[in-house]
Design a protein around this motif. Structure first.
Motif, short mmCIF file in Angstrom:
data_model
loop_
_atom_site.label_atom_id
_atom_site.label_comp_id
_atom_site.label_asym_id
_atom_site.label_seq_id
_atom_site.Cartn_x
_atom_site.Cartn_y
_atom_site.Cartn_z
N ALA A 1 3.00 -4.49 7.68
CA ALA A 1 4.19 -3.69 7.98
C ALA A 1 3.84 -2.63 9.01
CB ALA A 1 4.70 -3.03 6.69
N PRO A 2 4.85 -2.06 9.67
CA PRO A 2 4.59 -0.97 10.62
C PRO A 2 3.97 0.23 9.91
CG PRO A 2 6.83 -1.82 10.85
CD PRO A 2 6.28 -2.42 9.60
N GLY A 3 3.25 1.02 10.67
CA GLY A 3 2.63 2.21 10.13
C GLY A 3 1.77 2.87 11.20
N HIS B 1 0.82 -1.21 0.00
CA HIS B 1 0.00 0.00 0.00
C HIS B 1 0.85 1.26 0.00
CE1 HIS B 1 -2.48 3.28 1.57
NE2 HIS B 1 -3.50 2.63 1.02
N GLY B 2 1.87 1.29 0.84
CA GLY B 2 2.66 2.50 1.04
C GLY B 2 2.32 3.14 2.38
N SER B 3 3.31 3.80 2.98
CA SER B 3 3.12 4.39 4.29
C SER B 3 4.11 5.52 4.50
CB SER B 3 3.34 3.32 5.38
OG SER B 3 3.37 3.89 6.67
N ARG B 4 3.71 6.49 5.32
CA ARG B 4 4.64 7.56 5.70
C ARG B 4 5.63 7.11 6.77
NH1 ARG B 4 -0.21 10.18 4.70
NH2 ARG B 4 -0.06 11.84 3.14
N ASP B 5 5.37 5.96 7.36
CA ASP B 5 6.29 5.42 8.36
C ASP B 5 7.50 4.84 7.63
OD1 ASP B 5 7.61 3.69 10.24
OD2 ASP B 5 5.78 3.68 11.43
N PRO B 6 8.70 5.34 7.91
CA PRO B 6 9.88 4.86 7.17
C PRO B 6 10.20 3.40 7.41
CG PRO B 6 10.53 6.26 9.02
CD PRO B 6 9.05 6.38 8.89
N ARG B 7 9.63 2.81 8.46
CA ARG B 7 9.86 1.39 8.71
C ARG B 7 9.11 0.50 7.73
NH1 ARG B 7 7.78 1.00 14.68
NH2 ARG B 7 6.18 2.27 13.65
N ALA B 8 8.02 1.01 7.17
CA ALA B 8 7.16 0.19 6.33
C ALA B 8 7.86 -0.31 5.07
CB ALA B 8 5.88 0.94 5.99
N PRO B 9 8.44 0.57 4.25
CA PRO B 9 9.11 0.04 3.05
C PRO B 9 10.28 -0.88 3.37
CG PRO B 9 9.50 2.40 3.28
CD PRO B 9 8.45 2.04 4.27
N ARG B 10 10.95 -0.65 4.50
CA ARG B 10 12.04 -1.56 4.87
C ARG B 10 11.49 -2.95 5.20
NH1 ARG B 10 14.02 3.12 7.76
NH2 ARG B 10 13.31 2.25 9.76
N ALA B 11 10.34 -2.98 5.89
CA ALA B 11 9.74 -4.27 6.23
C ALA B 11 9.29 -5.00 4.98
CB ALA B 11 8.56 -4.05 7.18
N VAL B 12 8.72 -4.28 4.03
CA VAL B 12 8.27 -4.92 2.79
C VAL B 12 9.45 -5.45 1.99
CG1 VAL B 12 7.11 -4.51 0.59
CG2 VAL B 12 6.14 -3.56 2.69
N GLU B 13 10.52 -4.67 1.91
CA GLU B 13 11.71 -5.14 1.19
C GLU B 13 12.29 -6.38 1.86
OE1 GLU B 13 12.92 -4.52 -1.57
OE2 GLU B 13 12.36 -2.48 -2.17
N ALA B 14 12.27 -6.42 3.18
CA ALA B 14 12.77 -7.61 3.88
C ALA B 14 11.91 -8.83 3.56
CB ALA B 14 12.80 -7.35 5.39
N LEU B 15 10.60 -8.63 3.47
CA LEU B 15 9.71 -9.73 3.10
C LEU B 15 10.03 -10.22 1.69
CD1 LEU B 15 7.25 -11.57 3.39
CD2 LEU B 15 5.82 -9.60 2.71
N LEU B 16 10.22 -9.29 0.76
CA LEU B 16 10.50 -9.70 -0.62
C LEU B 16 11.86 -10.37 -0.74
CD1 LEU B 16 8.99 -6.83 -2.78
CD2 LEU B 16 7.94 -8.88 -1.84
N GLU B 17 12.80 -10.02 0.12
CA GLU B 17 14.08 -10.73 0.11
C GLU B 17 13.88 -12.19 0.51
OE1 GLU B 17 17.28 -10.21 -0.85
OE2 GLU B 17 16.26 -8.58 -1.90
N ARG B 18 12.99 -12.42 1.47
CA ARG B 18 12.68 -13.81 1.84
C ARG B 18 12.04 -14.55 0.67
NH1 ARG B 18 13.17 -15.76 6.91
NH2 ARG B 18 13.36 -14.31 8.65
N VAL B 19 11.16 -13.88 -0.04
CA VAL B 19 10.52 -14.49 -1.21
C VAL B 19 11.58 -14.86 -2.25
CG1 VAL B 19 8.91 -14.10 -3.11
CG2 VAL B 19 8.32 -13.32 -0.81
N ARG B 20 12.52 -13.96 -2.49
CA ARG B 20 13.58 -14.22 -3.47
C ARG B 20 14.46 -15.38 -3.03
NH1 ARG B 20 13.84 -8.27 -3.07
NH2 ARG B 20 12.71 -7.41 -4.88
N GLU B 21 14.71 -15.47 -1.73
CA GLU B 21 15.52 -16.59 -1.22
C GLU B 21 14.82 -17.92 -1.44
OE1 GLU B 21 16.12 -15.56 2.82
OE2 GLU B 21 17.52 -13.93 2.40
#
Length: 246
Positions: free
Chosen positions: A192-194, A3-23
């Motif tokens: 994700a956080p938000g 979705h997207g969020s103004r909380d800077p933790r949110a995109p980091r959490a999503v990227e971490a999830l996608l890294e798990r998917v790639r693994e």
């Protein structure tokens, strides 16, 4: 799709999830697109994919994509926004997968997050979700609550919402207190956080679980939704976008 969020933790959490998917599936091309607020925006991700599909078509190859919403139930984004976004790129075969929830893998992640926060067996739980005016979204959240209650041994699990629906988290906490559950835990039904997740956790009289984030079960579920959408496209002989019916 996040979705997207103004909380800077949110995109980091999503990227971490996608890294798990790639693994889990290293040969799969996994790219991120946000509906709003954070780059890359979904339209930009789809445009780049469409451009690649056009280059492949000129070489005699085909191109396509499966759009997996990192959303936990049906609602306006899944039913309207995502099919509309896919339709804007007609030369790209886009299938829109079902939302992540409700699903037993989500319940596995919710249980683990509660345990990490200090939840103890027998403690009632408030399942805090974003909220939607769409009745299907509310039904999906209630289904997730029922699955979580079963997974936790039959404890009381009630739904609550941060916006657009009722009860609110404080209202759900008071309702449980009236039933003798004075320190219920909060299960964070957010990917994700938000703002909504933070506000929900602040209302907890007992343990407050973290959002689902990059939990391994969530990564497995992303790939399951991808596989389901791809199988549906192949069975239908699909040439344009196809939204999920679930």
């Amino acid at each position: 799709m996040a979705h997207g969020s103004r909380d800077p933790r949110a995109p980091r959490a999503v990227e971490a999830l996608l890294e798990r998917v790639r693994e889990l599936r290293p040969r799969l091309d996994v790219r991120l697109g946000h509906l709003e607020l954070n780059p890359p925006l979904l339209a930009d991700t789809l445009r780049a994919a469409s451009d690649r599909a056009g280059r492949r078509a000129s070489d005699g190859a085909s191109g396509g994509a499966v759009l997996v919403p990192l959303l936990l139930g049906r609602g306006y984004h899944v039913k309207r926004d995502l099919p509309a976004a896919a339709a804007r790129f007609p030369r790209l075969r886009v299938s829109v997968a079902a939302p992540l929830g409700p699903h037993p893998l989500l319940v596995e992640a919710l249980r683990d997050r509660l345990r990490e926060a200090g939840w103890t067996p027998g403690t009632a739980v408030v399942l805090a979700a974003a909220g939607s005016r769409d009745p299907d979204a509310a039904a999906d959240t209630r289904a997730a609550a029922a699955l979580l209650s079963e997974r936790l041994g039959g404890v009381a699990v009630v739904t609550a919402y941060a916006s657009a629906a009722s009860p609110t988290v404080p209202e759900a906490v008071r309702a449980l207190a009236a039933r003798g559950h004075h320190r219920p835990a909060i299960a964070s039904y957010f990917t994700a956080p938000g703002h909504f997740a933070t506000r929900s956790a602040a209302a907890a009289p007992g343990p407050a679980a973290a959002p689902l984030g990059a939990h391994p079960a969530l990564a497995r579920l992303v790939l399951q939704r991808y596989d389901e959408a791809l199988a549906r496209r192949e069975s239908l002989g699909e040439t344009r976008f196809q939204p999920a019916s679930a």
